[in-house]
Enzyme design. Structure first.
Site, PDB file in Angstrom:
ATOM      1  N   GLY A  95       0.836  -1.200   0.000  1.00  0.00           N
ATOM      2  CA  GLY A  95       0.000   0.000   0.000  1.00  0.00           C
ATOM      3  C   GLY A  95       0.873   1.255   0.000  1.00  0.00           C
ATOM      4  O   GLY A  95       2.093   1.189  -0.205  1.00  0.00           O
ATOM      5  N   ASN A 154      -5.763  -1.711   0.271  1.00  0.00           N
ATOM      6  CA  ASN A 154      -6.789  -0.735   0.654  1.00  0.00           C
ATOM      7  C   ASN A 154      -6.426   0.653   0.145  1.00  0.00           C
ATOM      8  O   ASN A 154      -7.310   1.459  -0.150  1.00  0.00           O
ATOM      9  CB  ASN A 154      -6.939  -0.695   2.173  1.00  0.00           C
ATOM     10  CG  ASN A 154      -7.750  -1.872   2.695  1.00  0.00           C
ATOM     11  OD1 ASN A 154      -8.482  -2.509   1.944  1.00  0.00           O
ATOM     12  ND2 ASN A 154      -7.617  -2.154   3.976  1.00  0.00           N
ATOM     13  N   SER A 155      -5.124   0.931   0.051  1.00  0.00           N
ATOM     14  CA  SER A 155      -4.721   2.260  -0.441  1.00  0.00           C
ATOM     15  C   SER A 155      -5.277   2.517  -1.838  1.00  0.00           C
ATOM     16  O   SER A 155      -5.701   3.629  -2.148  1.00  0.00           O
ATOM     17  CB  SER A 155      -3.193   2.376  -0.489  1.00  0.00           C
ATOM     18  OG  SER A 155      -2.647   2.277   0.790  1.00  0.00           O
ATOM     19  N   ALA A 198      -8.655   3.907  -1.771  1.00  0.00           N
ATOM     20  CA  ALA A 198      -8.915   5.158  -1.029  1.00  0.00           C
ATOM     21  C   ALA A 198      -9.461   6.231  -1.964  1.00  0.00           C
ATOM     22  O   ALA A 198      -8.841   6.596  -2.958  1.00  0.00           O
ATOM     23  CB  ALA A 198      -7.628   5.629  -0.357  1.00  0.00           C
ATOM     24  N   GLY A 242     -11.218   9.337  -0.720  1.00  0.00           N
ATOM     25  CA  GLY A 242     -11.286  10.711  -0.192  1.00  0.00           C
ATOM     26  C   GLY A 242     -10.085  11.544  -0.569  1.00  0.00           C
ATOM     27  O   GLY A 242     -10.186  12.477  -1.378  1.00  0.00           O
ATOM     28  N   GLU A 254     -14.711  16.608   4.609  1.00  0.00           N
ATOM     29  CA  GLU A 254     -15.207  15.314   5.107  1.00  0.00           C
ATOM     30  C   GLU A 254     -15.611  15.451   6.570  1.00  0.00           C
ATOM     31  O   GLU A 254     -15.354  16.492   7.203  1.00  0.00           O
ATOM     32  CB  GLU A 254     -14.141  14.226   4.920  1.00  0.00           C
ATOM     33  CG  GLU A 254     -13.849  13.938   3.447  1.00  0.00           C
ATOM     34  CD  GLU A 254     -12.979  12.723   3.226  1.00  0.00           C
ATOM     35  OE1 GLU A 254     -13.368  11.628   3.643  1.00  0.00           O
ATOM     36  OE2 GLU A 254     -11.897  12.871   2.659  1.00  0.00           O
ATOM     37  N   HIS A 258     -16.993   2.610   8.616  1.00  0.00           N
ATOM     38  CA  HIS A 258     -17.332   3.725   7.731  1.00  0.00           C
ATOM     39  C   HIS A 258     -18.845   3.715   7.549  1.00  0.00           C
ATOM     40  O   HIS A 258     -19.431   2.667   7.286  1.00  0.00           O
ATOM     41  CB  HIS A 258     -16.618   3.546   6.387  1.00  0.00           C
ATOM     42  CG  HIS A 258     -16.614   4.779   5.552  1.00  0.00           C
ATOM     43  ND1 HIS A 258     -17.752   5.305   4.997  1.00  0.00           N
ATOM     44  CD2 HIS A 258     -15.604   5.605   5.187  1.00  0.00           C
ATOM     45  CE1 HIS A 258     -17.431   6.399   4.315  1.00  0.00           C
ATOM     46  NE2 HIS A 258     -16.138   6.602   4.415  1.00  0.00           N
ATOM     47  N   ARG A 296     -17.152   9.994  12.204  1.00  0.00           N
ATOM     48  CA  ARG A 296     -17.567   8.729  11.602  1.00  0.00           C
ATOM     49  C   ARG A 296     -18.219   7.751  12.573  1.00  0.00           C
ATOM     50  O   ARG A 296     -19.185   7.079  12.238  1.00  0.00           O
ATOM     51  CB  ARG A 296     -16.335   8.033  11.032  1.00  0.00           C
ATOM     52  CG  ARG A 296     -16.281   8.110   9.581  1.00  0.00           C
ATOM     53  CD  ARG A 296     -15.079   7.427   9.049  1.00  0.00           C
ATOM     54  NE  ARG A 296     -14.705   8.190   7.877  1.00  0.00           N
ATOM     55  CZ  ARG A 296     -13.619   7.978   7.178  1.00  0.00           C
ATOM     56  NH1 ARG A 296     -12.770   7.046   7.536  1.00  0.00           N
ATOM     57  NH2 ARG A 296     -13.375   8.682   6.121  1.00  0.00           N
ATOM     58  N   HIS A 329     -13.821  -0.475   8.427  1.00  0.00           N
ATOM     59  CA  HIS A 329     -13.022   0.341   7.499  1.00  0.00           C
ATOM     60  C   HIS A 329     -11.559   0.436   7.922  1.00  0.00           C
ATOM     61  O   HIS A 329     -10.667   0.377   7.084  1.00  0.00           O
ATOM     62  CB  HIS A 329     -13.659   1.733   7.466  1.00  0.00           C
ATOM     63  CG  HIS A 329     -13.066   2.660   6.458  1.00  0.00           C
ATOM     64  ND1 HIS A 329     -12.997   2.340   5.115  1.00  0.00           N
ATOM     65  CD2 HIS A 329     -12.535   3.914   6.574  1.00  0.00           C
ATOM     66  CE1 HIS A 329     -12.444   3.355   4.458  1.00  0.00           C
ATOM     67  NE2 HIS A 329     -12.138   4.299   5.326  1.00  0.00           N
ATOM     68  N   ARG A 338     -10.359   7.339  13.761  1.00  0.00           N
ATOM     69  CA  ARG A 338      -9.525   8.120  12.832  1.00  0.00           C
ATOM     70  C   ARG A 338     -10.314   9.217  12.133  1.00  0.00           C
ATOM     71  O   ARG A 338     -11.434   8.989  11.663  1.00  0.00           O
ATOM     72  CB  ARG A 338      -8.914   7.182  11.787  1.00  0.00           C
ATOM     73  CG  ARG A 338      -8.131   7.908  10.729  1.00  0.00           C
ATOM     74  CD  ARG A 338      -7.361   6.968   9.843  1.00  0.00           C
ATOM     75  NE  ARG A 338      -8.179   6.119   9.012  1.00  0.00           N
ATOM     76  CZ  ARG A 338      -8.802   6.520   7.917  1.00  0.00           C
ATOM     77  NH1 ARG A 338      -8.763   7.774   7.532  1.00  0.00           N
ATOM     78  NH2 ARG A 338      -9.501   5.642   7.205  1.00  0.00           N
ATOM     79  N   SER A 397      -5.332   8.765   6.806  1.00  0.00           N
ATOM     80  CA  SER A 397      -4.585   7.499   6.766  1.00  0.00           C
ATOM     81  C   SER A 397      -3.538   7.470   5.659  1.00  0.00           C
ATOM     82  O   SER A 397      -2.417   7.009   5.885  1.00  0.00           O
ATOM     83  CB  SER A 397      -5.522   6.303   6.648  1.00  0.00           C
ATOM     84  OG  SER A 397      -6.268   6.385   5.486  1.00  0.00           O
TER      85      SER A 397
HETATM   86  C1  SIN Z   1     -13.604   8.218   2.424  1.00  0.00           C
HETATM   87  O1  SIN Z   1     -13.323   8.703   1.338  1.00  0.00           O
HETATM   88  O2  SIN Z   1     -14.674   8.383   2.975  1.00  0.00           O
HETATM   89  C2  SIN Z   1     -12.573   7.353   3.096  1.00  0.00           C
HETATM   90  C3  SIN Z   1     -11.358   8.122   3.346  1.00  0.00           C
HETATM   91  C4  SIN Z   1     -10.752   7.730   4.649  1.00  0.00           C
HETATM   92  O3  SIN Z   1     -11.097   6.688   5.200  1.00  0.00           O
HETATM   93  O4  SIN Z   1      -9.965   8.496   5.170  1.00  0.00           O
END
Ligand code: SIN
Length: 521
Positions: A14, A42-43, A46, A48, A114, A223, A269, A325, A360, A365
């Site tokens: 990742g 998982n990266s 990603a 966000g 976010e 999540h 979250r 998540h 988190r 991340s």
């Molecule tokens: C997201 O885009 O909601 C996930 C991004 C993250 O977990 O930091």
């Protein structure tokens, strides 16, 4: 003389793994070992982006405050400072590597919003393809310059006394003066997850079996918006950035799920996930309504394509449920990624740096992987403590055959209902009892068995430590919510549950509850 196949072995592929490799390759022979292929992590998923306080009205201190608040003040404040202060520099580094972040018409970086962020500060690439773009960019720099073993399972850390000197894999033993675990998390413990199938907690498990200290395993982040089909099966993540652009969580009766919360749909979250969970418990269904987002397909191309694929008559309502998540806990490391075992580093989700606290903050991340890759590589490149000549201590274990490990599906079902978004003394005790017959098996290194069996043994091991940690922490905080004690308890503030395991006594596991400042690093 120590046997040496590389100067550094990195396990995982990742962002944390590849950035660490990138920072080392000029000076060291790096070997990357991954159990699938280098573009599977998982990266890559990603969506966000990377949080950084770079807008005019923002400041790293505000990023710090938001991170601590989301983390329910369980964070290690010094480490979290390191994280957020270095964020703007990381964006510049990536840009210098040729990474192109999305920009506004006026040329400035387009920053997303976010949950639990007080400011727009999420830099992103091609809308919702940040992770994939970063991995592609880094791999372009690394290809041909590292030794790569794909489809290679790392079963066990090799030790010379206490020192880690390499790894036993499905393709043989590999030795190096330094080993870096970057294997990600363990979302596969639960039925609904945003994680790849490979996220089975392997790094956490092999480090524990080798004697490394683990901490904070009770803090699992769910999540709130994983896209689900009518059977509840996960179809992929719907980024929180979608709510940042105005999407709303509504029940099938059209009521807002977070109507009561001052931050509404952009609450932390853990709180949003619980609200969605309780809506389902009350017999409702929950949808993410994106119909008010202009140019949705352009801003979120991956999500939009996925909705069109699975919802042919799509009307802007996406069926969602919370899914596992991220785990805030993992292998305890210091500020340079060193674990409690000599010559073993850990980085990314597998590590517990303390920056995420009990929950988190979104888009911290990828940032963690980047910031700690810089620190780890600097630490590694500036030490010259070569290992002693090795006399390997290997333990080939013959597995007892009388107990079969549970299937992944069965374990996921149990974990989701008993150690999921809402836990209690009763549910946790029931889980502990259920896990009991499998425990001795999960503590063994089972390199002689199949990948599936190895992964299940890792999942069972982490399930047992997670369950016990959740039982011990008699409060609710961040991602750890107990319906029997639904509030934070002041005696638990800044206390951590940590684990270590002494070889030779497979059933013995010592847990210690310690004030943060006394945690051994
Ligand atoms: C997201 O885009 O909601 C996930 C991004 C993250 O977990 O930091």
């Amino acid at each position: 003389m120590m046997k040496k196949d590389a100067e550094v072995i990195i396990i995982g592929s990742g962002i944390a793994a590849l950035m660490t490799a990138f920072r080392l390759i000029k000076h060291k022979h790096v070997m990357i070992i991954t159990k699938s292929n280098v573009k599977c992590s998982n990266s890559v998923l990603a969506q966000g982006g990377i949080a950084a306080a770079i807008s005019e009205d923002d400041h790293w201190q505000r990023h710090l405050e938001d991170t601590l608040l989301a983390g329910a003040n369980h964070n290690d404040e010094q480490m979290t400072k390191l994280l957020v202060k270095n964020a703007p520099k990381m964006l510049k580094c990536l840009q210098a590597l040729g990474v192109t972040f999305d920009r506004q018409k006026n040329g400035q970086l387009a920053l997303g919003l976010e949950g639990a962020h007080g400011y727009r500060r999420i830099a992103h690439i091609k809308g919702d393809q940040t992770g994939r773009a970063l991995i592609d960019a880094l791999w372009e720099k690394l290809e041909g310059r590292v030794t790569l073993f794909e489809n290679t399972l790392a079963y066990e850390l090799l030790k010379n006394g206490e020192e880690i000197i390499g790894v036993k894999t499905s393709k043989g033993n590999y030795y190096a003066p330094y080993t870096v675990l970057a294997t990600g998390g363990c979302g596969q413990l639960f039925e609904v997850t945003s994680n790849v199938l490979e996220a089975t907690g392997d790094g956490i498990a092999i480090a524990f079996r080798a004697g490394a200290t683990l901490a904070d395993l009770e803090f699992v982040q769910f999540h709130p918006t994983v896209f689900i089909d009518e059977t509840g099966k996960a179809l992929g993540l719907i980024s929180e950035a979608v709510r940042g652009e105005g999407a709303r969580l509504l029940t099938n009766e059209g009521d807002p799920v977070l109507g009561y919360h001052p931050l509404k749909d952009l609450a932390p979250r853990d709180e949003v996930s619980r609200a969605v969970f309780f809506a389902y418990e009350n017999g409702k269904q929950v949808f993410l309504d994106v119909s008010n987002i202009p140019h949705f397909e352009k801003r979120f191309p991956t999500i939009s394509a996925r909705c069109e694929r699975y919802l042919p008559t799509w009307d802007g309502q996406i069926p969602i449920a919370p899914g596992a998540h991220f785990i805030s806990g993992g292998i305890v490391t210091n500020e340079n990624g060193r674990t409690t075992l000599p010559r073993l580093y850990a980085i990314g989700e597998v590590a517990c740096t303390g920056v995420h606290g009990a929950n988190r903050l979104a888009s911290n991340s990828l940032l963690e992987g980047l910031v700690f890759a810089e620190r780890l590589s600097f630490d590694l490149l500036t030490r010259n403590d070569l290992p002693a000549a090795n006399s390997l201590t290997e333990q080939d274990v013959n597995l007892p055959n009388e107990v079969e490990l549970p299937t992944r599906k069965v374990l996921q079902k149990k974990m989701s209902s008993l150690v999921g978004i809402v836990r209690s003394e009763k549910s946790l005790t029931e889980m502990e009892r259920w896990l009991q017959p499998y425990l001795s098996l999960s503590r063994l290194s089972i390199h002689s068995k199949t990948q599936d069996e190895f992964e299940r043994s890792n999942l069972v091991l982490i399930a047992s430590l997670m369950t016990r940690s959740a039982l011990l922490r008699r409060e609710s905080r961040g991602g750890h919510y107990r319906s029997d004690i639904p509030q934070q308890v002041s005696e638990w503030r800044q206390k951590i549950v940590q684990w270590s395991f002494s070889r030779g006594a497979f059933m013995e596991q010592r847990n210690q509850i310690k004030p943060k400042e006394e945690v051994q690093k």
